[in-house]
Each structure stands twice: as C-alpha cells, then as structure tokens.
Design a protein around this motif. Structure first.
Motif, PDB file in Angstrom:
ATOM      1  N   THR A  92       8.966  -2.702 -12.525  1.00 56.13           N
ATOM      2  CA  THR A  92       8.739  -4.114 -12.196  1.00 56.13           C
ATOM      3  C   THR A  92       8.201  -4.171 -10.770  1.00 56.13           C
ATOM      4  N   SER A  93       9.051  -3.757  -9.806  1.00 57.20           N
ATOM      5  CA  SER A  93       8.650  -3.680  -8.408  1.00 57.20           C
ATOM      6  C   SER A  93       9.443  -2.537  -7.787  1.00 57.20           C
ATOM      7  N   THR A  94       8.755  -1.664  -7.067  1.00 54.86           N
ATOM      8  CA  THR A  94       9.475  -0.554  -6.426  1.00 54.86           C
ATOM      9  C   THR A  94      10.491  -1.096  -5.415  1.00 54.86           C
ATOM     10  N   THR A 118       4.687  -4.210 -12.679  1.00 55.19           N
ATOM     11  CA  THR A 118       4.433  -5.398 -13.493  1.00 55.19           C
ATOM     12  C   THR A 118       4.835  -6.665 -12.749  1.00 55.19           C
ATOM     13  N   ALA A 119       5.587  -6.522 -11.654  1.00 55.59           N
ATOM     14  CA  ALA A 119       5.969  -7.694 -10.856  1.00 55.59           C
ATOM     15  C   ALA A 119       5.965  -7.330  -9.374  1.00 55.59           C
ATOM     16  N   GLY A 120       4.868  -6.693  -8.939  1.00 53.06           N
ATOM     17  CA  GLY A 120       4.724  -6.332  -7.528  1.00 53.06           C
ATOM     18  C   GLY A 120       4.678  -7.597  -6.686  1.00 53.06           C
ATOM     19  N   ARG A 121       5.263  -7.538  -5.488  1.00 52.85           N
ATOM     20  CA  ARG A 121       5.294  -8.762  -4.698  1.00 52.85           C
ATOM     21  C   ARG A 121       4.901  -8.521  -3.246  1.00 52.85           C
ATOM     22  N   GLY A 122       4.378  -9.582  -2.644  1.00 49.65           N
ATOM     23  CA  GLY A 122       4.057  -9.584  -1.224  1.00 49.65           C
ATOM     24  C   GLY A 122       5.117 -10.366  -0.476  1.00 49.65           C
ATOM     25  N   ARG A 123       4.774 -10.835   0.720  1.00 51.96           N
ATOM     26  CA  ARG A 123       5.728 -11.637   1.476  1.00 51.96           C
ATOM     27  C   ARG A 123       5.880 -13.000   0.795  1.00 51.96           C
ATOM     28  N   MET A 124       7.004 -13.620   1.023  1.00 52.79           N
ATOM     29  CA  MET A 124       7.300 -14.957   0.497  1.00 52.79           C
ATOM     30  C   MET A 124       6.989 -15.079  -1.000  1.00 52.79           C
ATOM     31  N   GLU A 127       2.270 -12.754  -5.117  1.00 53.34           N
ATOM     32  CA  GLU A 127       2.056 -11.666  -6.073  1.00 53.34           C
ATOM     33  C   GLU A 127       1.289 -10.521  -5.413  1.00 53.34           C
ATOM     34  N   TRP A 128       1.653  -9.291  -5.740  1.00 56.87           N
ATOM     35  CA  TRP A 128       0.887  -8.120  -5.291  1.00 56.87           C
ATOM     36  C   TRP A 128       0.333  -7.409  -6.518  1.00 56.87           C
ATOM     37  N   LYS A 129      -0.974  -7.356  -6.619  1.00 61.34           N
ATOM     38  CA  LYS A 129      -1.637  -6.751  -7.779  1.00 61.34           C
ATOM     39  C   LYS A 129      -1.554  -5.232  -7.687  1.00 61.34           C
ATOM     40  N   ILE A 136      -1.303   3.290  -4.463  1.00 58.56           N
ATOM     41  CA  ILE A 136       0.014   3.782  -4.077  1.00 58.56           C
ATOM     42  C   ILE A 136       0.921   2.566  -4.013  1.00 58.56           C
ATOM     43  N   TRP A 137       1.875   2.518  -4.903  1.00 57.74           N
ATOM     44  CA  TRP A 137       2.852   1.423  -4.947  1.00 57.74           C
ATOM     45  C   TRP A 137       4.200   2.084  -4.704  1.00 57.74           C
ATOM     46  N   MET A 138       4.688   1.946  -3.478  1.00 54.98           N
ATOM     47  CA  MET A 138       5.828   2.779  -3.064  1.00 54.98           C
ATOM     48  C   MET A 138       6.769   2.007  -2.156  1.00 54.98           C
ATOM     49  N   SER A 139       8.052   2.317  -2.241  1.00 48.61           N
ATOM     50  CA  SER A 139       9.028   1.789  -1.286  1.00 48.61           C
ATOM     51  C   SER A 139       9.761   2.959  -0.647  1.00 48.61           C
ATOM     52  N   VAL A 140       9.962   2.845   0.664  1.00 48.91           N
ATOM     53  CA  VAL A 140      10.630   3.912   1.412  1.00 48.91           C
ATOM     54  C   VAL A 140      11.898   3.339   2.036  1.00 48.91           C
ATOM     55  N   PRO A 179       0.612  -9.082  11.145  1.00 44.77           N
ATOM     56  CA  PRO A 179       1.517  -7.962  11.388  1.00 44.77           C
ATOM     57  C   PRO A 179       1.447  -6.862  10.339  1.00 44.77           C
ATOM     58  N   ASN A 180       1.004  -7.204   9.090  1.00 49.64           N
ATOM     59  CA  ASN A 180       1.319  -6.265   7.998  1.00 49.64           C
ATOM     60  C   ASN A 180       0.153  -5.857   7.105  1.00 49.64           C
ATOM     61  N   ASP A 181      -1.080  -6.078   7.572  1.00 56.35           N
ATOM     62  CA  ASP A 181      -2.224  -5.716   6.726  1.00 56.35           C
ATOM     63  C   ASP A 181      -3.048  -4.613   7.369  1.00 56.35           C
ATOM     64  N   LYS A 187     -11.848  -6.327   4.805  1.00 54.09           N
ATOM     65  CA  LYS A 187     -11.151  -6.555   3.535  1.00 54.09           C
ATOM     66  C   LYS A 187      -9.851  -5.761   3.476  1.00 54.09           C
ATOM     67  N   LYS A 188      -8.890  -6.327   2.759  1.00 58.42           N
ATOM     68  CA  LYS A 188      -7.544  -5.734   2.755  1.00 58.42           C
ATOM     69  C   LYS A 188      -7.467  -4.531   1.824  1.00 58.42           C
ATOM     70  N   CYS A 189      -7.032  -3.402   2.375  1.00 59.61           N
ATOM     71  CA  CYS A 189      -6.800  -2.223   1.525  1.00 59.61           C
ATOM     72  C   CYS A 189      -5.310  -1.918   1.417  1.00 59.61           C
ATOM     73  N   MET A 208      11.047  -0.506   2.925  1.00 63.40           N
ATOM     74  CA  MET A 208       9.658  -0.778   3.276  1.00 63.40           C
ATOM     75  C   MET A 208       8.747  -0.577   2.081  1.00 63.40           C
ATOM     76  N   GLY A 209       8.130  -1.668   1.661  1.00 64.25           N
ATOM     77  CA  GLY A 209       7.183  -1.598   0.547  1.00 64.25           C
ATOM     78  C   GLY A 209       5.786  -1.364   1.079  1.00 64.25           C
ATOM     79  N   ILE A 210       5.086  -0.435   0.459  1.00 61.90           N
ATOM     80  CA  ILE A 210       3.733  -0.095   0.888  1.00 61.90           C
ATOM     81  C   ILE A 210       2.825  -0.160  -0.332  1.00 61.90           C
ATOM     82  N   GLY A 211       1.797  -0.983  -0.248  1.00 64.26           N
ATOM     83  CA  GLY A 211       0.829  -1.073  -1.340  1.00 64.26           C
ATOM     84  C   GLY A 211      -0.546  -0.708  -0.807  1.00 64.26           C
ATOM     85  N   ILE A 212      -1.166   0.313  -1.389  1.00 64.61           N
ATOM     86  CA  ILE A 212      -2.496   0.744  -0.924  1.00 64.61           C
ATOM     87  C   ILE A 212      -3.454   0.807  -2.108  1.00 64.61           C
TER      88      ILE A 212
END
Ligand code: BT5
Length: 324
Positions: A92-94, A118-124, A127-129, A136-140, A179-181, A187-189, A208-212
């Motif tokens: 769903t989300s790491t 399937t339910a990746g998320r950004g701040r607030m 949605e994070w595609k 790389i969809w990862m949480s540390v 702060p976080n892009d 363009k945002k990578c 810490m969620g990291i989406g690349i």
C-alpha cells in the motif's frame, strides 16, 4: 529464508564468473545440496539465472530488474543501513509498513521497499504516484537522539545524501527545492516525506519516505503529473540499476545522518546551499496559515528558510510549499 538466498546470490556475484559447485555452497552454508538446489530454483522464479557448468557448478548469468533484498544486499557498502530489508513486490505504502515496524522496535537502518505502491502518499495526504518497477519507493527508519523540533532538518540532510547518490550513479546532479523536492531541469524527480514517532521531548523514530522516479519514460507518468515530473532515465538517457542506486543512497544516508546527529546541520549547510535552487530566487511560500512572497536569501544553521519580504523584513519559514 530470504537472507540465505541473498547470501547465495552474493557469493555467486563475488565469484565473478567462476563456477561454484552445489556441494561447495552446501558446505559453506551448512545445508544439503538438495536445499541449495531448491533455493536456486526459487531464485530462478524471481528472475535470477544461472549457467550450470558440468561438475563444476553454478555461474550467475542474469539478475532481475528489481529492488529485491538480494540485489540490494549485493551492492551494499554500509555498516548497518540496509542490513535489514523488508521487500514485497506490491505494498500500500512503504511508510505505513515502516511505521508498524518502527513501533515494533525495528532498528536504525531498517528499510522497507517495493516495486509498486497502491496508496503511496506525499505530504498532507497528497497522492504519490508509484509506477510498478520504474522507481525507488522506499522508507528508511532512523533512531536519532534529537529533540522532535529538529526533525525537519533531517529532510535537508537526506536531500543532500540523495543528491550525491544520484550524481554518483547517473552523472546527473539534481537541484534541491526547499524543503523536500529534488528537481532536474525544473521538474520533480524525487520527493521526501519525513514522519515522526516521538514523545514531547524525544524522537523515538524518524520514518523517512523516499520516492524517486528512475526508469520512467515520459509515457509512464499520469496526466496529472506529466508536465511537472521527470525521471533519471529521461534526463540521463540511461537505464539505471535501481538496486545500485538504493545502495548508494544508504551509504550517504548513513554517513550524513551520523554527522548530523554528532555535529548538527551547520557543517552540512554549505553543501545543501550549493545544491539548492531555492536560495537567491524570488519565491512564493504557502504555509498552513499564510502566503509569503519574497526573495529566499538563505537558510539558518537550523535549516529554517529565510525569506526577505518586499518591505525588507526577514521572515523565517519552517514549513511550506514553494513555487518559484
Ligand atoms: C512529497 O510530497 O514529495 C513526498 C513524496 C514521498 C513519496 C515516498 S515513496 C516511499 C514512501 N511511501 C509513501 O507512501 N510515500 C513515500 P509532496 O511535497 O506533498 O508532493 C506531492 C505532490 O507531488 C503531488 O501532489 C503531485 O503533484 C506530485 N507527485 C505525485 N507523484 C509524483 C511523482 N511520482 N513524481 C513527481 N511528482 C509527483
């Protein structure tokens, strides 16, 4: 067990094209040859392939294009980050899984990673595609000894670590948008999501969620983000080994987070500024309560963005969305 398979793959990678016999692997790992053979079968189902040289053993001939635990383990060069990897093809989300792991006591450097969210998320809760197999969809999980109010600085520290890792592996150097892009050619990578488990005076864990966006083609981006997003492949023209990039990221996260906890943000600040596309620009900062427009003149040693408003006053911005 996953870790034994990782060790087998690691052993075959290190053999560097020389065959290793089933018997030798069996002896080294203290299991039967049949058990080794079963592991090899399962690895083949996951996309690893072997040449079997008569009587002499296995040679690794192919690895899958994944971020599975075996591929990351082989590339790791850390003391502890990434030594525990929770990997599934689809999650769903790491972040959600990493929060649960942290609550259950997972140690610093544990990572949660997948091919698809399937339910990746950004701040607030935005949605994070998270397109399958492309990013790389990862949480540390971190366990820093810092007070909760310092946690936002961790985002800045991570941004520096990510920028360096991306530069090392792809030759492309992103810019940090406070702060976080991370952006490339505007363009945002990459997006970073720093979440906390804390008592009023003490951080228990930073998740810490990291989406690349790594190997996306332009057509892999949905309509909503196709004009604002880019990938490392689009800008570098190369297919990137995601597992190798994960390993490099963990290498820098381990170094920079330790330095930050020991010495604070100050020694990392000038490096952050050299990568920033925010400082020096006229920006609009949308906070939860207000909108401020002015020139971003710097960040403080605590990572607070300093905005010079048109009347000359300087406003410290702790958290906001920035438009350039
Ligand atoms: C972020 O939020 O940039 C933080 C993103 C963190 C994602 C990681 S992936 C692993 C971990 N697990 C999760 O569930 N999340 C973390 P924010 O600054 O709020 O930006 C969100 C906005 O970026 C969206 O509203 C879209 O406009 C845009 N966006 C969504 N998906 C994107 C993508 N793949 N690439 C570029 N922009 C995207």
């Amino acid at each position: 067990k996953a870790t034994l398979k990782n060790e087998i793959i690691k052993r075959l990678v290190e053999a560097d094209g020389k065959p290793i016999s089933g018997q030798q692997l069996a002896d080294e790992f203290g299991i039967s040859r049949t058990a080794i053979w079963k592991h090899m079968k399962q690895l083949q189902e996951k996309g690893y392939d072997f040449e079997t040289v008569k009587k002499r053993g296995y040679i690794l001939t192919a690895t899958p294009d994944t971020v599975d635990d075996a591929k990351i383990t082989v590339a790791l060069e850390t003391e502890k980050f990434g030594h525990r990897i929770i990997y599934e093809e689809s999650m769903t989300s790491t972040q959600t899984i990493a929060h649960n792991q942290a609550q259950d006591g997972a140690s610093e450097g544990t990572i949660v990673i997948c091919e698809e969210q399937t339910a990746g998320r950004g701040r607030m809760m935005r949605e994070w595609k998270s397109t399958k197999g492309k990013g790389i969809w990862m949480s540390v999980i971190f366990r820093p000894e810092i007070p909760p109010y310092e946690a936002p600085q961790f985002t800045l520290v991570a941004a520096v670590a990510l920028t360096k890792a991306i530069d090392d592996v792809t030759g492309v150097r992103p810019e940090i948008k406070w702060p976080n892009d991370l952006l490339i050619q505007g363009k945002k990578c990459t997006g970073i999501l720093t979440e906390l488990q804390a008592d009023p005076d003490r951080v228990n864990a930073i998740i810490m969620g990291i989406g690349i966006n790594v190997n996306h083609e332009q057509a892999d981006f949905d309509e909503e983000i196709k004009d604002i997003a880019t990938s490392l492949k689009i800008v570098s023209g190369k297919h990137i080994d995601r597992a190798a990039l994960v390993a490099r990221i963990l290498y820098y996260l381990e170094i920079y987070s330790a330095q930050y906890v020991k010495e604070g943000f100050e020694p990392i600040k000038s490096e952050w500024e050299s990568y920033s596309c925010t400082i020096g620009s006229r920006i609009r900062a949308t906070t939860l309560q207000d909108v401020f427009i002015g020139k971003a003149i710097g960040i403080t040693k605590d990572g607070v963005l300093e905005l010079q408003l048109d009347d000359g006053t300087i406003k410290g911005i702790y958290s906001a969305d920035i438009t350039l």
